[in-house]
Write a protein that holds these residues in place. Structure first.
Motif, PDB file in Angstrom:
ATOM      1  N   LYS A  47     -10.858  24.512 123.992  1.00  5.77           N
ATOM      2  CA  LYS A  47     -11.662  23.575 123.207  1.00  5.77           C
ATOM      3  C   LYS A  47     -10.962  23.280 121.884  1.00  5.77           C
ATOM      4  CE  LYS A  47     -14.573  27.048 121.061  1.00  5.77           C
ATOM      5  NZ  LYS A  47     -15.827  27.323 120.418  1.00  5.77           N
ATOM      6  N   GLU A  48     -11.144  22.073 121.440  1.00  5.54           N
ATOM      7  CA  GLU A  48     -10.451  21.637 120.229  1.00  5.54           C
ATOM      8  C   GLU A  48     -11.227  20.469 119.629  1.00  5.54           C
ATOM      9  OE1 GLU A  48      -6.224  20.890 121.079  1.00  5.54           O
ATOM     10  OE2 GLU A  48      -6.180  19.627 119.290  1.00  5.54           O
ATOM     11  N   ASN A  49     -11.628  20.585 118.382  1.00  4.99           N
ATOM     12  CA  ASN A  49     -12.275  19.476 117.669  1.00  4.99           C
ATOM     13  C   ASN A  49     -13.332  18.713 118.462  1.00  4.99           C
ATOM     14  OD1 ASN A  49     -10.589  19.943 115.504  1.00  4.99           O
ATOM     15  ND2 ASN A  49      -9.001  18.611 116.345  1.00  4.99           N
ATOM     16  N   GLY A  50     -14.327  19.426 118.952  1.00  7.05           N
ATOM     17  CA  GLY A  50     -15.418  18.726 119.632  1.00  7.05           C
ATOM     18  C   GLY A  50     -15.076  18.202 121.000  1.00  7.05           C
ATOM     19  N   ARG A  51     -14.028  18.701 121.580  1.00  8.97           N
ATOM     20  CA  ARG A  51     -13.654  18.299 122.923  1.00  8.97           C
ATOM     21  C   ARG A  51     -13.210  19.500 123.735  1.00  8.97           C
ATOM     22  NH1 ARG A  51     -10.719  12.944 122.290  1.00  8.97           N
ATOM     23  NH2 ARG A  51     -12.477  11.598 121.842  1.00  8.97           N
ATOM     24  N   VAL A  52     -13.229  19.330 125.032  1.00  6.95           N
ATOM     25  CA  VAL A  52     -12.696  20.377 125.890  1.00  6.95           C
ATOM     26  C   VAL A  52     -11.566  19.769 126.710  1.00  6.95           C
ATOM     27  CG1 VAL A  52     -13.206  21.914 127.828  1.00  6.95           C
ATOM     28  CG2 VAL A  52     -14.872  21.667 125.990  1.00  6.95           C
ATOM     29  N   TYR A  53     -10.453  20.486 126.781  1.00  4.27           N
ATOM     30  CA  TYR A  53      -9.325  20.025 127.573  1.00  4.27           C
ATOM     31  C   TYR A  53      -9.082  20.948 128.751  1.00  4.27           C
ATOM     32  CZ  TYR A  53      -8.173  16.922 123.759  1.00  4.27           C
ATOM     33  OH  TYR A  53      -8.237  15.929 122.827  1.00  4.27           O
ATOM     34  N   ILE A  54      -8.764  20.330 129.871  1.00  8.39           N
ATOM     35  CA  ILE A  54      -8.354  21.107 131.042  1.00  8.39           C
ATOM     36  C   ILE A  54      -6.914  20.717 131.316  1.00  8.39           C
ATOM     37  CG2 ILE A  54      -8.704  21.502 133.505  1.00  8.39           C
ATOM     38  CD1 ILE A  54     -11.596  20.469 133.096  1.00  8.39           C
ATOM     39  N   GLU A  55      -6.038  21.711 131.364  1.00  9.70           N
ATOM     40  CA  GLU A  55      -4.643  21.402 131.667  1.00  9.70           C
ATOM     41  C   GLU A  55      -4.273  22.060 132.981  1.00  9.70           C
ATOM     42  OE1 GLU A  55      -0.769  21.953 129.223  1.00  9.70           O
ATOM     43  OE2 GLU A  55      -2.363  21.454 127.796  1.00  9.70           O
ATOM     44  N   ALA A  56      -3.714  21.290 133.896  1.00  7.69           N
ATOM     45  CA  ALA A  56      -3.305  21.856 135.183  1.00  7.69           C
ATOM     46  C   ALA A  56      -1.969  22.553 135.010  1.00  7.69           C
ATOM     47  CB  ALA A  56      -3.190  20.749 136.217  1.00  7.69           C
ATOM     48  N   LYS A  57      -1.889  23.777 135.548  1.00  6.85           N
ATOM     49  CA  LYS A  57      -0.641  24.542 135.438  1.00  6.85           C
ATOM     50  C   LYS A  57       0.087  24.599 136.778  1.00  6.85           C
ATOM     51  CE  LYS A  57      -1.066  25.529 131.162  1.00  6.85           C
ATOM     52  NZ  LYS A  57      -0.140  24.874 130.242  1.00  6.85           N
ATOM     53  N   SER A  58      -0.442  23.872 137.747  1.00  5.26           N
ATOM     54  CA  SER A  58       0.185  23.848 139.069  1.00  5.26           C
ATOM     55  C   SER A  58      -0.268  22.559 139.755  1.00  5.26           C
ATOM     56  CB  SER A  58      -0.286  25.048 139.894  1.00  5.26           C
ATOM     57  OG  SER A  58      -1.663  24.878 140.194  1.00  5.26           O
ATOM     58  N   ASP A  59       0.147  22.362 140.990  1.00  2.00           N
ATOM     59  CA  ASP A  59      -0.384  21.233 141.751  1.00  2.00           C
ATOM     60  C   ASP A  59      -1.882  21.416 141.938  1.00  2.00           C
ATOM     61  OD1 ASP A  59       2.009  20.046 141.988  1.00  2.00           O
ATOM     62  OD2 ASP A  59       2.424  20.754 144.040  1.00  2.00           O
ATOM     63  N   PHE A  60      -2.587  20.315 142.056  1.00  2.00           N
ATOM     64  CA  PHE A  60      -4.033  20.418 142.277  1.00  2.00           C
ATOM     65  C   PHE A  60      -4.514  19.155 142.970  1.00  2.00           C
ATOM     66  CE2 PHE A  60      -5.661  17.414 139.111  1.00  2.00           C
ATOM     67  CZ  PHE A  60      -4.510  17.184 138.355  1.00  2.00           C
ATOM     68  N   ASP A  61      -5.747  19.218 143.458  1.00  2.00           N
ATOM     69  CA  ASP A  61      -6.331  18.077 144.153  1.00  2.00           C
ATOM     70  C   ASP A  61      -7.228  17.316 143.172  1.00  2.00           C
ATOM     71  OD1 ASP A  61      -8.016  16.386 145.620  1.00  2.00           O
ATOM     72  OD2 ASP A  61      -7.960  17.691 147.387  1.00  2.00           O
ATOM     73  N   TYR A  62      -6.743  16.173 142.755  1.00  2.00           N
ATOM     74  CA  TYR A  62      -7.409  15.344 141.742  1.00  2.00           C
ATOM     75  C   TYR A  62      -8.874  15.066 142.098  1.00  2.00           C
ATOM     76  CZ  TYR A  62      -7.988  10.940 139.070  1.00  2.00           C
ATOM     77  OH  TYR A  62      -8.417   9.938 138.248  1.00  2.00           O
ATOM     78  N   ASP A  63      -9.115  14.577 143.322  1.00  2.00           N
ATOM     79  CA  ASP A  63     -10.488  14.209 143.725  1.00  2.00           C
ATOM     80  C   ASP A  63     -11.405  15.426 143.712  1.00  2.00           C
ATOM     81  OD1 ASP A  63      -9.812  11.569 144.119  1.00  2.00           O
ATOM     82  OD2 ASP A  63      -9.132  11.951 146.173  1.00  2.00           O
ATOM     83  N   GLU A  64     -10.851  16.559 144.150  1.00  2.00           N
ATOM     84  CA  GLU A  64     -11.645  17.782 144.215  1.00  2.00           C
ATOM     85  C   GLU A  64     -12.083  18.205 142.796  1.00  2.00           C
ATOM     86  OE1 GLU A  64     -10.907  21.811 146.664  1.00  2.00           O
ATOM     87  OE2 GLU A  64      -9.496  21.549 145.006  1.00  2.00           O
ATOM     88  N   VAL A  65     -11.162  18.129 141.852  1.00  2.00           N
ATOM     89  CA  VAL A  65     -11.489  18.532 140.478  1.00  2.00           C
ATOM     90  C   VAL A  65     -12.573  17.618 139.904  1.00  2.00           C
ATOM     91  CG1 VAL A  65     -10.594  18.675 138.112  1.00  2.00           C
ATOM     92  CG2 VAL A  65      -9.266  19.624 139.996  1.00  2.00           C
TER      93      VAL A  65
END
Ligand code: ATP
Ligand code: MG
Length: 402
Positions: free
Chosen positions: A54-72
């Protein structure tokens, strides 16, 4: 590479925007931390490694590997507290020409040749960055107009908001999916849901969870009058709503002896109301044992004999905890609409018996008097306390999760 594949390849992060929890003043961190925890839980159901911060009133999710965009995206759309989910292109080399190049690649993949209006928004928390926000907006606007010939600027009502944020890295995003809204589950205390196999109570639980309430549930069955399949149906319903509420402890209470005793000793037109009162008593006792502060039911005024105003008053009279009835003023169709949306409808309409319907009278009272019901209940005086204690002590607890 197809447009979709190209676009998805570039996305390596998500920016999560929240609405109401942004206005909680001093306590905001409690809500933000809960949201981060809920998001992490949701991502555990997705393939891939993620970092949530979390940072300044927001939450960030960073992918550290391949992932399924639609699933997320699909998982996050079931995480209460999220207003918007923005797929972000993370640009490590934040040299402005490079940022612009990534932005144009992304926009070409996203919009192709289609016509759209846009406005650029810039944020710069890295104050050492060479360009100031207005310059970022102006330069990016020019480059977009040149590279996407069917685009047009509209500063008042743009169809597309082009966002460029310069932080430790640069973030670019042009798209946002609507989240489910509400508050992160767990930020509004815990309540005991009376969960039957019907349409209304799963919806009631979902609605309270949307306001941040953690859900515990109780189900009353009456074997052998109600079957194992009827119980399994309730477990299935709990599992479906747990996709939104998080894991649920389901307390399964054997109600047979109490029901038989009521049937033997009390007037038959009062059966349902007396049964409902003992259900509430038991639910409240288990609620207290499990740190719940209130009860939730799927009652809707006028729906059936046990839900007339007088019946609700008679049922309510045994409770000392507040009883929340989120669908009290909903028409059946409005409740069905929600149950279809949250996927409980098909399961709810499976035709298994419920303990309330097994012993129902032909002509139940519709205007019970509390004093009259209490008089009838006195016929159980010598046995009921032991029976309630036995029902509570012998309950089965099932931990239900997706
Ligand atoms: P639902 O669709 O939720 O079953 P309903 O219209 O069938 O609602 P009733 O059977 O009168 O209504 O029950 C009213 C409420 O009482 C339910 O919404 C639920 O909260 C609770 N309830 C009824 N039966 C049970 C049960 N067997 N176990 C737990 N809770 C129950
Ligand atoms: Mg029911």
């Amino acid at each position: 590479m197809s447009r979709d594949r190209m676009e998805i390849k570039m996305i390596s992060a998500f920016l999560i925007k929240y609405s109401e929890i942004g206005i909680k003043g001093k306590n905001r961190y409690i809500f933000e931390d809960a949201l981060v925890r809920r998001i992490k839980e949701k991502l555990e159901y997705c393939d891939g490694e993620f970092e949530v911060s979390k940072e300044n009133g927001r939450v960030y999710i960073e992918a550290k590997s391949d992932f399924d965009y639609d699933e997320v995206v699909e998982e996050l759309q079931k995480c209460f507290g999220i207003a918007h989910i923005c797929p972000v292109v993370l640009v490590e080399n934040k040299d402005f020409d490079n940022v612009l190049k990534e932005l144009i690649d992304h926009m070409k993949a996203e919009f192709g040749d289609s016509a759209f209006t846009f406005k650029v928004f810039a944020k710069r928390s890295d104050k050492s960055y060479a360009l100031k926000s207005p310059d970022i907006c102006m330069k990016a606007g020019e480059v977009i107009l040149k590279n996407l010939p069917n685009s047009k600027v509209d500063v008042k009502k743009p169809e597309v908001s082009v966002n460029i944020e310069i932080r430790q890295k640069a973030y670019v995003y042009v798209k946002s999916f609507k989240g489910p809204g509400g508050m992160p589950v767990g930020t509004s205390g815990k309540a005991m849901l009376l969960l039957s196999g019907g349409i209304d109570s799963p919806v009631a639980g979902y609605m309270m969870a949307k306001r941040g309430v953690k859900i515990e549930a109780v189900y009353f069955h009456a074997p052998p009058y109600t079957s194992e399949r009827a119980k399994q149906k309730v477990v299935d319903l709990a599992r479906i709503i747990s996709d939104y509420t998080g894991e649920i402890n389901l307390h399964v209470v054997n109600f047979t002896d109490i029901q038989m005793a009521i049937y033997d000793r009390c007037p038959h037109d009062e059966l349902t109301i007396i049964m409902r009162r003992y259900m509430m008593k038991i639910a409240e006792d288990i609620a207290r044992k499990t740190d719940c502060m209130s009860l939730i039911t799927g009652e809707s005024v006028g729906q059936v004999a046990s839900q007339t105003m007088q019946s609700l008053v008679a049922t309510n009279a045994v409770c000392t905890m507040p009883v929340f009835r989120p669908v009290i003023a909903f028409d059946k169709q409005d409740i069905i609409d929600i149950s279809e949306k949250i996927n409980t409808f098909e399961t709810s309409i499976l035709p298994y018996e419920d303990c309330c319907t097994t012993f129902v009278a032909k002509h139940p009272v519709t205007k019970p008097e509390v004093s009259q019901i209490e008089r009838s209940e006195r016929k159980l005086e010598d046995i009921i306390d032991d029976m309630l204690a036995t029902a509570i002590d012998s309950r089965e607890i099932i931990n239900v999760k997706k």
